[in-house]
Design a protein around this motif. Structure first.
Motif, mmCIF file in Angstrom:
data_model
loop_
_atom_site.group_PDB
_atom_site.id
_atom_site.type_symbol
_atom_site.label_atom_id
_atom_site.label_comp_id
_atom_site.label_asym_id
_atom_site.label_seq_id
_atom_site.Cartn_x
_atom_site.Cartn_y
_atom_site.Cartn_z
ATOM 1 N N VAL A 211 0.873 -1.178 0.000
ATOM 2 C CA VAL A 211 0.000 0.000 0.000
ATOM 3 C C VAL A 211 0.909 1.227 0.000
ATOM 4 O O VAL A 211 1.540 1.539 1.010
ATOM 5 N N SER A 212 0.981 1.875 -1.133
ATOM 6 C CA SER A 212 1.876 3.018 -1.267
ATOM 7 C C SER A 212 1.366 4.213 -0.485
ATOM 8 O O SER A 212 0.234 4.233 0.008
ATOM 9 N N ASN A 213 2.200 5.238 -0.380
ATOM 10 C CA ASN A 213 1.736 6.525 0.122
ATOM 11 C C ASN A 213 0.929 7.230 -0.959
ATOM 12 O O ASN A 213 0.914 6.802 -2.124
ATOM 13 N N GLY A 214 0.275 8.302 -0.592
ATOM 14 C CA GLY A 214 -0.512 9.056 -1.547
ATOM 15 C C GLY A 214 -0.263 10.545 -1.412
ATOM 16 O O GLY A 214 0.573 10.989 -0.631
ATOM 17 N N ILE A 316 8.666 4.240 0.151
ATOM 18 C CA ILE A 316 8.320 5.262 -0.831
ATOM 19 C C ILE A 316 8.393 6.640 -0.179
ATOM 20 O O ILE A 316 8.080 6.801 0.992
ATOM 21 N N LYS A 317 8.859 7.627 -0.923
ATOM 22 C CA LYS A 317 9.137 8.943 -0.340
ATOM 23 C C LYS A 317 7.999 9.922 -0.630
ATOM 24 O O LYS A 317 7.736 10.266 -1.784
ATOM 25 N N THR A 318 7.355 10.379 0.429
ATOM 26 C CA THR A 318 6.262 11.326 0.284
ATOM 27 C C THR A 318 6.725 12.594 -0.404
ATOM 28 O O THR A 318 6.004 13.181 -1.222
ATOM 29 N N LYS A 319 7.945 13.044 -0.091
ATOM 30 C CA LYS A 319 8.460 14.273 -0.692
ATOM 31 C C LYS A 319 8.546 14.152 -2.209
ATOM 32 O O LYS A 319 8.289 15.123 -2.932
ATOM 33 N N THR A 320 8.877 12.962 -2.711
ATOM 34 C CA THR A 320 8.956 12.756 -4.156
ATOM 35 C C THR A 320 7.564 12.823 -4.768
ATOM 36 O O THR A 320 7.353 13.485 -5.791
ATOM 37 N N LEU A 321 6.613 12.136 -4.154
ATOM 38 C CA LEU A 321 5.246 12.130 -4.666
ATOM 39 C C LEU A 321 4.649 13.535 -4.665
ATOM 40 O O LEU A 321 4.009 13.950 -5.642
ATOM 41 N N GLU A 322 4.846 14.276 -3.596
ATOM 42 C CA GLU A 322 4.267 15.612 -3.499
ATOM 43 C C GLU A 322 4.895 16.571 -4.504
ATOM 44 O O GLU A 322 4.195 17.409 -5.103
ATOM 45 N N SER A 323 6.198 16.468 -4.705
ATOM 46 C CA SER A 323 6.864 17.323 -5.694
ATOM 47 C C SER A 323 6.368 17.003 -7.095
ATOM 48 O O SER A 323 6.157 17.909 -7.917
ATOM 49 N N MET A 324 6.172 15.722 -7.385
ATOM 50 C CA MET A 324 5.632 15.336 -8.685
ATOM 51 C C MET A 324 4.219 15.859 -8.874
ATOM 52 O O MET A 324 3.853 16.344 -9.942
ATOM 53 N N ILE A 385 0.792 10.472 -10.698
ATOM 54 C CA ILE A 385 0.269 10.680 -9.344
ATOM 55 C C ILE A 385 -1.258 10.610 -9.357
ATOM 56 O O ILE A 385 -1.872 9.959 -8.505
ATOM 57 N N GLU A 386 -1.884 11.279 -10.313
ATOM 58 C CA GLU A 386 -3.348 11.288 -10.380
ATOM 59 C C GLU A 386 -3.927 9.896 -10.570
ATOM 60 O O GLU A 386 -5.009 9.586 -10.063
ATOM 61 N N THR A 387 -3.192 9.033 -11.274
ATOM 62 C CA THR A 387 -3.687 7.687 -11.581
ATOM 63 C C THR A 387 -3.422 6.697 -10.457
ATOM 64 O O THR A 387 -4.295 5.886 -10.114
ATOM 65 N N ASN A 388 -2.235 6.772 -9.856
ATOM 66 C CA ASN A 388 -1.803 5.689 -8.967
ATOM 67 C C ASN A 388 -1.488 6.087 -7.530
ATOM 68 O O ASN A 388 -1.365 5.201 -6.670
ATOM 69 N N TYR A 389 -1.342 7.379 -7.243
ATOM 70 C CA TYR A 389 -0.803 7.750 -5.932
ATOM 71 C C TYR A 389 -1.640 8.802 -5.210
ATOM 72 O O TYR A 389 -1.109 9.722 -4.597
ATOM 73 N N THR A 390 -2.947 8.643 -5.257
ATOM 74 C CA THR A 390 -3.818 9.472 -4.429
ATOM 75 C C THR A 390 -4.089 8.738 -3.114
ATOM 76 O O THR A 390 -3.954 7.511 -3.027
ATOM 77 N N TRP A 391 -4.508 9.475 -2.098
ATOM 78 C CA TRP A 391 -4.865 8.822 -0.834
ATOM 79 C C TRP A 391 -6.139 7.995 -0.985
ATOM 80 O O TRP A 391 -6.349 7.031 -0.246
ATOM 81 N N GLU A 392 -6.968 8.344 -1.950
ATOM 82 C CA GLU A 392 -8.152 7.528 -2.244
ATOM 83 C C GLU A 392 -7.731 6.131 -2.676
ATOM 84 O O GLU A 392 -8.257 5.118 -2.193
#
Length: 405
Positions: A211-214, A316-324, A385-392
């Protein structure tokens, strides 16, 4: 479903405080929409009454216990005593130190009364409250966040341990500890495939779900445009060992060579609680240390390039996801891109990869000089991010792991 969530070493509000707080809060928020969630947590020194009141809105029932109070630094005999106890109980000293008999008594009573269908431990340190016999009456799941054995081993292998002698001494204990606690649970949750494999090697018989971060896309909207310029940004809590190591490596080894090519380039180290080692970097030419800022996303939007020069740390790094999500073009290490597919055959290019000083300088130069490449990375990363890494999406996988346990 009635779910008991244990998050005793992390008070998950505000979610912006750190990666653990953000992950726990957003998963709780998702579960609360569909299930009866009881959260057990402890106040931290910085927890306000307003924080407690705000968190109450996102769970069905909230139990807040007093947290650990600041204590004097233990002496040698105390340290030896803790080490002996940790070996005897196959449990790290930091877990034993935080253990609360009051929390244990409350959890025992709650489970015995049949008030929950599942128990979710947010972060492995909360495993200490799970008794092996709980599995006979309730599903038990641990969201590991990252392997404690793997984390310490990773820091030792890369020379980033704050106390190598101590950590080498504890390493066999940590392996046995992780193997023991994993066996107590119906299933495990990891944040990346790499972490899943590490846990599978330690606990071969355990079902493990990734379960990845979002990212909260409202908090991290896509940038209004390319700012241009030669501005580099590295974001993260500046009191975490992996971020301290990354900030020093980049500011002292990589950035001076970037400045040789681009004398006007700047590097902003953006994040709360900078330690002395990070604060000292502001004396380097072109380097700014901001401390806590009102809006992290503003710095991401203003960045020509976001760098994630991590050399240690798992998951998985939240900082990377958020920057993307914010649309900032990324140059990152393999560690900074862990768990993400950003390049390769039949994969839209979503970030540039760098692990050596020369690779960082080359990748940053490409992006400084090529607006079309910046736009390509920005668009492709946001789409991922929109496809795979939302908190939903993360919440759906988390819920499924609890239902299947």
């Amino acid at each position: 479903m009635k779910i008991l969530v244990l998050s005793c070493n992390t008070f998950p509000y505000p979610p912006s405080r750190g990666a653990a707080e953000g992950r726990t809060f957003n998963l709780l928020k998702y579960l609360h929409q569909r299930h009866e969630v009881t959260l057990v947590t402890e106040r931290q020194r910085w927890t306000s009454d307003e924080d407690v009141e705000a968190l109450q809105q996102w769970v069905s029932h909230l139990m807040v216990f007093p947290g650990e109070q600041s204590q004097a630094k233990p002496g040698l005999l105390s340290k030896v005593g803790r080490f002996v106890e940790s070996v005897a109980k196959t449990t790290p000293p930091n877990v034993l130190k935080r253990y609360s008999p009051e929390v244990q008594a409350w959890v025992d009573t709650f489970v015995a009364a049949g008030k929950c269908d599942a128990i979710a431990c947010e972060h492995s340190v909360n495993e200490v409250y799970i008794r092996p016999e709980f599995r006979q009456s309730v599903h038990t799941v641990v969201d590991v966040h990252s392997s404690v054995y793997g984390w310490v081993l990773n820091h030792l292998e890369h020379g980033a341990s704050e106390n190598p002698l101590r950590d080498r001494l504890y390493l066999p204990l940590l392996y046995r500890y992780e193997k023991r606690y994993c066996a107590k649970f119906s299933s495990l949750i990891a944040t990346t495939e790499d972490d899943r494999q590490k846990l599978a090697a330690i606990s071969p018989g355990s079902p493990i779900t990734v379960v990845s971060n979002g990212v909260d896309l409202e908090t991290f909207p896509y940038r209004p445009g390319d700012p241009g310029g030669q501005r580099l940004v590295f974001v993260g809590a500046m009191d975490s060992s992996h971020n301290i190591d990354a900030a020093r490596f980049f500011a002292l080894e990589v950035f001076p060579q970037v400045r040789q090519r681009y004398p006007e380039a700047t590097l902003s180290l953006v994040g709360a609680r900078p330690v002395a080692e990070v604060l000292a970097l502001k004396d380097e030419p072109g380097v700014v240390v901001t401390g806590k800022v009102p809006s992290m996303v503003d710095y991401m939007h203003q960045a020509t390039v976001c760098v994630v020069p991590l050399r240690v740390g798992l998951g998985i790094k939240t900082k990377t996801l958020e920057s993307m999500a914010a649309g900032a073009p990324i140059v990152a290490s393999d560690r900074g891109l862990e768990g993400l597919t950003v390049d390769g055959a039949n994969v839209p290019l979503r970030a540039l990869r760098a692990n050596s000083v020369a690779e960082y300088v080359n990748a940053i130069s490409q992006l400084f000089e090529n607006p079309a490449l910046r736009a390509e990375l920005s668009h492709n990363a946001r789409s991922m991010i929109e496809t795979n890494y939302t908190w939903e999406r993360a919440g759906q996988l988390y819920e499924q792991a609890l239902l299947e346990a």
